[in-house]
Write an enzyme that holds these catalytic residues in place. Structure first.
Site, PDB file in Angstrom:
ATOM      1  N   GLU A 317      50.869  37.209  36.326  1.00 35.58           N
ATOM      2  CA  GLU A 317      50.010  36.031  36.274  1.00 35.58           C
ATOM      3  C   GLU A 317      50.841  34.764  36.017  1.00 35.58           C
ATOM      4  OE1 GLU A 317      46.651  36.500  33.618  1.00 35.58           O
ATOM      5  OE2 GLU A 317      46.455  38.620  34.094  1.00 35.58           O
ATOM      6  N   TYR A 393      36.008  36.473  36.995  1.00 32.52           N
ATOM      7  CA  TYR A 393      35.568  35.915  35.715  1.00 32.52           C
ATOM      8  C   TYR A 393      36.544  34.824  35.279  1.00 32.52           C
ATOM      9  CZ  TYR A 393      38.738  39.801  34.786  1.00 32.52           C
ATOM     10  OH  TYR A 393      39.781  40.698  34.838  1.00 32.52           O
ATOM     11  N   ASP A 394      36.197  34.170  34.158  1.00 30.42           N
ATOM     12  CA  ASP A 394      36.970  33.014  33.675  1.00 30.42           C
ATOM     13  C   ASP A 394      37.006  31.899  34.720  1.00 30.42           C
ATOM     14  OD1 ASP A 394      37.396  34.341  31.330  1.00 30.42           O
ATOM     15  OD2 ASP A 394      39.512  34.764  31.669  1.00 30.42           O
TER      16      ASP A 394
END
Length: 561
Positions: A317, A393-394
């Protein structure tokens, strides 16, 4: 629907009656003789618990068309549990191997009916499950072992290294909740990549937790099979429990997930050159797939973890774009990630040839076309992945000062710019040539929360300024579903829903939580399948309640779509 494995659900508190859904018994053909072993199944419930004592009830089910008067149940009990007094049946043996037969006056189990008997026992705060239970020599569950999900889709869940220690959610809870039989994949999060570009194990704070991975001695009450780890075992902790879980559920595929938000720091360095890529992949294959664990906490050794993992999950990430502020980021990450994935595929295939197995390669990939363009050569990457899990999500969260949806399927007409949705993200991947059948949709088992929120024109708190993040049980700004469920049940919050967006939120006039409940996860699962996705992924399974209700809702949608 297939028969569910035999299990017990623990009493929630002292002397509380436990309600347990009966096992779903497979249909058996009518028997021609009186004692068909395959016609019997057995269920068990711990009905009360107090101090060091407990009560239990065992029910013998006869699915055949003939009464059965000659039956024998054999089982053992976990360490620290034993039967003190049993009535309406005959007991012999000890906790290592009990045998129960009909009482001396006889007890026939009627055709299509049941016979029950109870007992009092002693415990030491651990499990009282019946271990290795058989009836007339056949499994008490009525099947010959693992059945797995009753669908052809992917059902993937992340189980975290810290779940047991910090969240009191153990690998054994995957069994007790029924979740293990509903999953096709478990991604164990996380493995770390060192500054010198290798997979490694350590107990240094913030760098690793080898003790949780394979050094911790798991007690009987927290063990998948009710048997405690021996302090002298070479493999203990989460890894040993995952291995036991696979023995009970052979359909499960378990991968180790590398990186994550905190441990993606050195991916760019490790992917930089051909030599560094070979070194990283070789170290990961050696550590996790060959199972050669360093000797730490008086555990580990050559090959001791072989068989725990079936693949590698890459959670860098993010290549080429910012993630955690401490990450190394380079413009050439995009090309280097492609080369790294190829190296993983090549070495996994080589090891697969050695062992006559297929080792899976998956990845967690981002929500947002700009990240895709900066870090991913999708046309070259996708052939090497078994599947990818797209962040679902987020989309919004408490790093923002306005309440919003965190996992909406489509855009809410009231949503201020910039907007994001699963639909827009789908379009970003498909327009870049990705086959939806290789995509798994991520679903959150937690919510984002704000406080100091005005009601707004609709009185529901959505898209309103907030004073700051709400306080969660484990972290500020986020809360697991199991605790949000309790807030709803308290009556202090009002529940709102956007059916089109597949979202739910609760609001009490001050605090606002956006999250996915059973209805929302079902809607998201249906949407994913309708759009050609291969299934869904959960972050993270420890957010579910003790009954596994969220995953059960997903499983229902996977089976009926």
């Amino acid at each position: 629907m297939r028969a569910r494995p035999f299990r017990n659900r623990m009493a929630a508190c002292a002397a509380a009656t436990v309600l347990v859904a009966p096992l779903m018994v497979a249909a058996f053909p009518a028997a021609a003789e009186e004692t068909p072993a395959t016609g019997l199944t057995v269920t068990y419930v711990e009905s009360a618990r107090w101090n060091t004592g407990y009560s239990g009830e065992i029910v013998v089910h006869n699915a055949s068309g003939t009464p059965v008067s000659d039956w024998t149940i054999e089982f053992s009990l976990p360490d620290g549990s034993r039967i003190h007094q049993l009535w309406n049946a005959t007991l012999s043996g000890d906790p290592a191997g009990y045998t129960v037969t009909p009482p001396h006056w006889g007890a026939s189990v009627p055709a299509g009916g049941t016979y029950s008997f109870g007992f009092n026992g002693l415990h030491t705060d651990g499990s009282t499950d019946l271990v290795s239970c058989t009836v007339n020599g056949a499994p008490c569950s009525g099947d010959d072992g693992d059945t797995g999900p009753d669908h052809d889709h992917l059902s993937v869940a992340y189980y975290t290294q810290w779940s047991a220690r910090e969240r009191d959610y153990h690998v054994a809870d995957l069994v007790g909740s029924g979740s293990a039989e509903r999953l096709t994949h478990i991604q164990y999060a996380f493995g770390n990549v060192s500054a010198d570009g290798e997979c490694f194990m350590t107990d240094d704070e913030g760098e690793g937790d080898a003790l949780a991975d394979y050094g911790h001695t798991v007690p009987a009450g927290q063990s998948v099979d009710g048997v405690a780890d021996d302090p002298g075992q070479d493999l203990r902790g989460n890894f040993n429990q995952l291995l036991k879980l696979k023995e009970q559920n052979p359909h499960l595929s378990i991968s180790v997930s590398l990186g994550g938000w905190n441990w993606s720091r050195y991916f760019s360095d490790a992917a930089l050159t051909e030599e560094s890529r070979e070194r990283l992949v070789e170290s990961c294959v050696d550590l996790y797939l060959r199972g050669n664990l360093p000797e730490l906490n008086e555990a580990g050794g050559e090959g001791v973890a072989y068989g725990v993992f079936d693949g590698i999950d890459l959670d860098w990430e993010w290549p080429g774009t910012d993630g955690n502020p401490h990450n190394v980021v380079r413009p050439e990450d995009k090309e280097n990630f492609t080369a790294l994935v190829q190296e993983f595929r090549d070495q996994l295939d080589e090891f697969g040839d050695e062992t006559d197995r297929h080792f899976e390669l998956s990845a967690f990939v981002p929500a947002g076309g700009w990240r895709l363009d900066s870090g991913y050569e999708l046309d070259e990457l996708m052939p090497n992945f078994d599947f990818v899990m797209v962040q679902g999500y987020d989309y919004h969260g408490t790093w923002e000062s306005v309440t919003n949806h965190q996992s909406n399927l489509v855009t809410d007409a009231r949503d201020p710019e910039p907007v994001i949705s699963a639909e827009l993200i789908r379009d970003a991947y498909v327009s870049r040539g990705v086959d939806p059948a290789k995509i798994v949709l991520g679903i959150p088992f937690y919510g984002q929360g704000w406080t100091g929120v005005e009601a707004g024109p609709e009185g529901d708190g959505i898209f309103q300024p907030a004073a700051g993040p709400a306080r969660g049980t484990y972290a500020t700004g986020t809360e697991e579903y199991r605790f949000l469920e309790e807030k709803v049940a308290s009556g202090d919050f009002e529940l709102f829903r956007n059916e089109d967006a597949g979202t739910a939120w609760i609001y009490d006039g001050e605090t606002f939580w956006n999250y996915d409940d059973e209805i929302a996860v079902g809607q998201k699962t249906e949407w994913a399948l309708d759009n050609g996705y291969s299934g869904v992924m959960i972050w993270a399974i420890d957010g579910d309640n003790a009954q596994g209700d969220l995953l059960a809702a997903i499983d229902e949608a996977l089976r009926t779509n």
